[in-house]
Design a protein around this motif. Structure first.
Motif, PDB file in Angstrom:
ATOM      1  N   PRO A   2      78.816  95.384 -69.054  1.00 62.69           N
ATOM      2  CA  PRO A   2      78.080  95.390 -67.787  1.00 62.69           C
ATOM      3  C   PRO A   2      77.537  96.771 -67.457  1.00 62.69           C
ATOM      4  O   PRO A   2      78.232  97.777 -67.610  1.00 62.69           O
ATOM      5  CB  PRO A   2      79.144  94.946 -66.767  1.00 62.69           C
ATOM      6  N   GLY A   3      76.301  96.821 -67.013  1.00 61.19           N
ATOM      7  CA  GLY A   3      75.691  98.086 -66.627  1.00 61.19           C
ATOM      8  C   GLY A   3      75.988  98.430 -65.179  1.00 61.19           C
ATOM      9  O   GLY A   3      76.696  97.693 -64.472  1.00 61.19           O
ATOM     10  N   ASN A   4      75.429  99.531 -64.735  1.00 65.54           N
ATOM     11  CA  ASN A   4      75.671  99.967 -63.358  1.00 65.54           C
ATOM     12  C   ASN A   4      75.085  99.007 -62.327  1.00 65.54           C
ATOM     13  O   ASN A   4      75.528  98.974 -61.180  1.00 65.54           O
ATOM     14  CB  ASN A   4      75.081 101.369 -63.138  1.00 65.54           C
ATOM     15  N   ASP A   5      74.077  98.218 -62.750  1.00 69.58           N
ATOM     16  CA  ASP A   5      73.439  97.297 -61.819  1.00 69.58           C
ATOM     17  C   ASP A   5      74.031  95.893 -61.872  1.00 69.58           C
ATOM     18  O   ASP A   5      73.536  94.976 -61.221  1.00 69.58           O
ATOM     19  CB  ASP A   5      71.933  97.229 -62.093  1.00 69.58           C
ATOM     20  N   TYR A   6      75.101  95.711 -62.650  1.00 70.51           N
ATOM     21  CA  TYR A   6      75.703  94.389 -62.810  1.00 70.51           C
ATOM     22  C   TYR A   6      76.287  93.898 -61.489  1.00 70.51           C
ATOM     23  O   TYR A   6      76.941  94.649 -60.759  1.00 70.51           O
ATOM     24  CB  TYR A   6      76.797  94.440 -63.879  1.00 70.51           C
ATOM     25  N   ILE A   7      76.022  92.639 -61.166  1.00 73.92           N
ATOM     26  CA  ILE A   7      76.506  92.022 -59.929  1.00 73.92           C
ATOM     27  C   ILE A   7      77.398  90.853 -60.320  1.00 73.92           C
ATOM     28  O   ILE A   7      76.935  89.900 -60.959  1.00 73.92           O
ATOM     29  CB  ILE A   7      75.339  91.521 -59.061  1.00 73.92           C
ATOM     30  N   SER A   8      78.657  90.909 -59.939  1.00 74.90           N
ATOM     31  CA  SER A   8      79.605  89.864 -60.320  1.00 74.90           C
ATOM     32  C   SER A   8      79.832  88.885 -59.174  1.00 74.90           C
ATOM     33  O   SER A   8      79.948  89.273 -58.015  1.00 74.90           O
ATOM     34  CB  SER A   8      80.945  90.483 -60.728  1.00 74.90           C
ATOM     35  N   ALA A   9      79.905  87.605 -59.529  1.00 77.52           N
ATOM     36  CA  ALA A   9      80.240  86.558 -58.569  1.00 77.52           C
ATOM     37  C   ALA A   9      81.697  86.122 -58.706  1.00 77.52           C
ATOM     38  O   ALA A   9      82.148  85.212 -57.992  1.00 77.52           O
ATOM     39  CB  ALA A   9      79.326  85.355 -58.767  1.00 77.52           C
ATOM     40  N   ALA A  10      82.444  86.762 -59.575  1.00 80.02           N
ATOM     41  CA  ALA A  10      83.822  86.349 -59.860  1.00 80.02           C
ATOM     42  C   ALA A  10      84.683  86.388 -58.598  1.00 80.02           C
ATOM     43  O   ALA A  10      84.743  87.397 -57.894  1.00 80.02           O
ATOM     44  CB  ALA A  10      84.424  87.250 -60.929  1.00 80.02           C
ATOM     45  N   GLY A  11      85.349  85.266 -58.314  1.00 81.88           N
ATOM     46  CA  GLY A  11      86.266  85.180 -57.181  1.00 81.88           C
ATOM     47  C   GLY A  11      85.602  85.210 -55.820  1.00 81.88           C
ATOM     48  O   GLY A  11      86.292  85.332 -54.796  1.00 81.88           O
ATOM     49  N   LYS A  12      84.279  85.076 -55.758  1.00 84.88           N
ATOM     50  CA  LYS A  12      83.559  85.199 -54.489  1.00 84.88           C
ATOM     51  C   LYS A  12      83.023  83.854 -54.016  1.00 84.88           C
ATOM     52  O   LYS A  12      82.743  82.949 -54.818  1.00 84.88           O
ATOM     53  CB  LYS A  12      82.398  86.186 -54.640  1.00 84.88           C
ATOM     54  N   ASP A  13      82.880  83.744 -52.701  1.00 84.87           N
ATOM     55  CA  ASP A  13      82.127  82.641 -52.116  1.00 84.87           C
ATOM     56  C   ASP A  13      80.655  83.042 -52.174  1.00 84.87           C
ATOM     57  O   ASP A  13      80.261  84.063 -51.603  1.00 84.87           O
ATOM     58  CB  ASP A  13      82.561  82.394 -50.664  1.00 84.87           C
ATOM     59  N   VAL A  14      79.863  82.249 -52.857  1.00 84.20           N
ATOM     60  CA  VAL A  14      78.466  82.586 -53.103  1.00 84.20           C
ATOM     61  C   VAL A  14      77.562  81.655 -52.302  1.00 84.20           C
ATOM     62  O   VAL A  14      77.746  80.431 -52.316  1.00 84.20           O
ATOM     63  CB  VAL A  14      78.124  82.478 -54.606  1.00 84.20           C
ATOM     64  N   VAL A  15      76.586  82.232 -51.620  1.00 82.48           N
ATOM     65  CA  VAL A  15      75.561  81.456 -50.935  1.00 82.48           C
ATOM     66  C   VAL A  15      74.216  81.830 -51.533  1.00 82.48           C
ATOM     67  O   VAL A  15      73.851  83.012 -51.580  1.00 82.48           O
ATOM     68  CB  VAL A  15      75.563  81.708 -49.416  1.00 82.48           C
ATOM     69  N   ILE A  16      73.490  80.826 -52.003  1.00 84.03           N
ATOM     70  CA  ILE A  16      72.179  81.017 -52.607  1.00 84.03           C
ATOM     71  C   ILE A  16      71.151  80.417 -51.666  1.00 84.03           C
ATOM     72  O   ILE A  16      71.244  79.242 -51.295  1.00 84.03           O
ATOM     73  CB  ILE A  16      72.115  80.344 -53.993  1.00 84.03           C
ATOM     74  N   ILE A  17      70.181  81.205 -51.271  1.00 85.74           N
ATOM     75  CA  ILE A  17      69.161  80.743 -50.343  1.00 85.74           C
ATOM     76  C   ILE A  17      67.886  80.486 -51.120  1.00 85.74           C
ATOM     77  O   ILE A  17      67.233  81.414 -51.601  1.00 85.74           O
ATOM     78  CB  ILE A  17      68.945  81.756 -49.207  1.00 85.74           C
ATOM     79  N   GLY A  18      67.559  79.222 -51.297  1.00 87.22           N
ATOM     80  CA  GLY A  18      66.408  78.810 -52.095  1.00 87.22           C
ATOM     81  C   GLY A  18      66.803  77.685 -53.028  1.00 87.22           C
ATOM     82  O   GLY A  18      67.863  77.736 -53.664  1.00 87.22           O
ATOM     83  N   GLY A  19      65.966  76.675 -53.143  1.00 88.69           N
ATOM     84  CA  GLY A  19      66.365  75.482 -53.891  1.00 88.69           C
ATOM     85  C   GLY A  19      65.614  75.238 -55.174  1.00 88.69           C
ATOM     86  O   GLY A  19      65.737  74.164 -55.754  1.00 88.69           O
ATOM     87  N   GLY A  20      64.823  76.193 -55.643  1.00 95.82           N
ATOM     88  CA  GLY A  20      64.047  75.986 -56.864  1.00 95.82           C
ATOM     89  C   GLY A  20      64.821  76.294 -58.130  1.00 95.82           C
ATOM     90  O   GLY A  20      66.057  76.390 -58.132  1.00 95.82           O
ATOM     91  N   ASP A  21      64.068  76.476 -59.228  1.00 98.53           N
ATOM     92  CA  ASP A  21      64.689  76.739 -60.528  1.00 98.53           C
ATOM     93  C   ASP A  21      65.503  78.030 -60.514  1.00 98.53           C
ATOM     94  O   ASP A  21      66.578  78.099 -61.126  1.00 98.53           O
ATOM     95  CB  ASP A  21      63.622  76.830 -61.614  1.00 98.53           C
ATOM     96  N   THR A  22      64.993  79.068 -59.836  1.00 99.06           N
ATOM     97  CA  THR A  22      65.723  80.329 -59.799  1.00 99.06           C
ATOM     98  C   THR A  22      67.047  80.163 -59.072  1.00 99.06           C
ATOM     99  O   THR A  22      68.074  80.717 -59.480  1.00 99.06           O
ATOM    100  CB  THR A  22      64.874  81.419 -59.121  1.00 99.06           C
ATOM    101  N   GLY A  23      67.039  79.396 -57.982  1.00 99.53           N
ATOM    102  CA  GLY A  23      68.279  79.113 -57.280  1.00 99.53           C
ATOM    103  C   GLY A  23      69.270  78.371 -58.152  1.00 99.53           C
ATOM    104  O   GLY A  23      70.468  78.671 -58.164  1.00 99.53           O
ATOM    105  N   THR A  24      68.763  77.412 -58.930  1.00102.38           N
ATOM    106  CA  THR A  24      69.628  76.675 -59.852  1.00102.38           C
ATOM    107  C   THR A  24      70.242  77.609 -60.895  1.00102.38           C
ATOM    108  O   THR A  24      71.427  77.501 -61.232  1.00102.38           O
ATOM    109  CB  THR A  24      68.825  75.565 -60.559  1.00102.38           C
TER     110      THR A  24
END
Length: 494
Positions: free
Chosen positions: A283-305
């Motif tokens: 992982p680089g310095n810009d890596y964003i981890s979702a591990a163990g987190k409650d995630v909310v994604i705003i948007g329902g298209g392919d990118t959201g999927t």
């Protein structure tokens, strides 16, 4: 047509997939190969219609209908039915430079406009296309074919996404010397960093095509941003022509209360850093981890999927996808007739995986975020939402209206904004002094691709706005044709 009654005799079959609970353990592609005899049977379902709509790419009601690159679908379906795979690949490559990409990531508007689909499930066009391409690679039929003759013309292609690669491939085949500039550390653009590995493998699929293009004579220059590392003025002096394929990369923001909190990111920041970590092996310095987190994604298209599937593979605690549009119906509505793209309810791979992990489709329809709530350290901890209904404002435009009493607070340690894109980034466009349209895209007419500066062409999302990979390939090919005409006075490119 090999089997005139095939569509009456055979049912639609699609390739099997690795079960969601198993595939989320890795980043591998999860579509399984269909046996050859099954593929030939599926090819036999093609009706060879008197007026086929599958390969007539057009836009109806703002959405693609039929194949934007005009694939000769009935022809290669018949060839597959007859077992003539190499000939089918030849037909496929006449219209599509990269069928291994579209066979994986295209939403298949061709199937939505299949004539058989009026009364029965449509032909499995996308899977047959994918299978033709893969058989071509496995059989060694896809090899570098450098041009037999070279011109003395040099062309710069800015951006190495699907439009840039298609333009580069076509211009190189015409004999021009093509240099592709990419600001990222690897070529491929959206194909390399915008689409997760489980949908499009980078080493086994994207890189092998890049290797062929390089062997054919295309030069890739990475870690180079035109307008910054190379001035726009010098670029115009050094090259005989320039094709802009920079994409639509300016993300739509959500400027509500709490937007400044830590833990709120644009979707592409999340997806790009994740893919880079897989390719680099760390992982680089810009890596964003979702591990163990409650995630909310705003948007329902392919990118959201894609954010849903990536978050689950990280090991998120929960995932919610906020979608401002209503849930589509189970079947076509009266206002969505064939051959329009069928706006019907379905779960894409990310939602399937979320349902397998957490028990349900993660999408909350007719819902919008109203506020981000933070903790004492300035980290996001919740998203406030409300249900909406669509109604007309005083100007007669449909706008979302909050429904009182439907407010909710959703726990969130990571928020990903996947609400689409507003157009291309402006510095290079401004540096070149190009005319823009009303949406800040480069102004250039479709099928002409000529900008306000002679010899400078624009194609793909930077010209038409956010769209499909297959439309980008269409535009890259078209811009190459017009660029070749500009350079040589005539062209034989399709």
């Amino acid at each position: 047509m090999g089997k005139p009654t095939g569509f009456m005799e055979y049912l639609r079959e699609v390739a099997q997939e690795v079960a969601p609970a198993d595939r989320i353990r890795n980043w591998d592609e999860f579509h399984l190969h269909m046996p050859e005899d099954s593929l030939r049977t599926q090819g036999a379902r093609c009706m060879d219609c008197g007026t086929p709509f599958c390969h007539t790419g057009m836009t109806i009601s703002g959405m693609a209908s039929g194949c934007p690159v005009n694939n000769l679908i009935p022809e290669w379906n018949d060839l597959v039915y007859r077992g003539l795979w190499e000939e089918a690949l030849e037909r496929l490559h006449k219209t599509n430079n990269f069928p291994e990409f579209t066979g994986r990531v295209c939403p298949a508007p061709c199937e939505g406009s299949c004539v058989l689909g009026i009364t029965n499930p449509p032909v499995t066009i996308k899977n047959i296309e994918y299978s033709i391409a893969e058989k071509g690679w496995e059989s060694g039929w896809i090899t570098p074919t450098p041009p037999q003759q070279r011109t003395d013309k040099k062309v710069a292609v800015i951006g190495s996404g699907p439009a840039g690669l298609a333009a580069a491939a076509q211009l190189n085949s015409a004999g021009h010397w093509v240099t592709v500039y990419e600001r990222a550390d690897r070529p491929g653009g959206l194909l390399m960093y915008g689409i997760p590995n489980m949908k499009l493998d980078k080493q086994q699929v994207v890189q092998r095509r890049l290797d062929v293009l390089e062997a054919e004579g295309v030069t890739f220059v990475c870690n180079t941003e035109v307008g910054k590392d190379i001035s726009a003025e010098n670029l115009l002096k050094e090259f005989d022509s320039v094709v802009l394929c920079t994409g639509s990369t300016k993300p739509r923001d959500l400027p509500i209360e709490g937007r400044e909190l830590k833990g709120i990111h644009f979707a592409m920041e999340f997806l790009t850093a994740n893919t880079r970590s897989l390719l680099d092996g760390y992982p680089g310095n810009d890596y964003i981890s979702a591990a163990g987190k409650d995630v909310v994604i705003i948007g329902g298209g392919d990118t959201g999927t894609d954010c849903v599937g990536t978050s689950i593979r990280h090991g998120c605690n929960s995932v919610t996808q906020v979608e401002i549009m209503p849930q589509p119906p189970e079947t076509r509505s009266a206002g969505n007739p064939w051959p329009e793209w069928p706006k019907v309810y379905k779960m894409d791979y990310g939602q399937e995986e979320a349902a397998a992990m957490f028990g349900d489709d993660p999408r909350a329809y007719l819902t919008t975020a109203t506020k981000f709530e933070g903790d004492e350290q300035g980290n996001v901890k919740a998203v406030h939402t409300v249900q909406i209904q669509w109604g007309k404002d005083e100007n007669g435009r449909f706008v979302p209206q909050n429904v009182p009493g439907t407010e909710k607070v959703v726990p969130a340690h990571l928020v990903l904004l996947a609400m689409g894109f507003l157009g291309p980034e402006q510095p290079l466009i401004d540096a070149l002094g190009l005319e823009k349209d009303g949406r800040s895209n480069v102004k250039a007419e479709h099928e002409q691709y000529t900008t306000s500066i002679p010899g400078v062409f624009a194609a793909g999302d930077c010209r038409r706005g956010q769209s499909l990979v297959v439309w980008a390939i269409n535009e890259g090919r078209g811009a190459a044709r017009e660029c070749d005409r500009y350079l040589m006075g005539t062209t034989e490119l399709p």
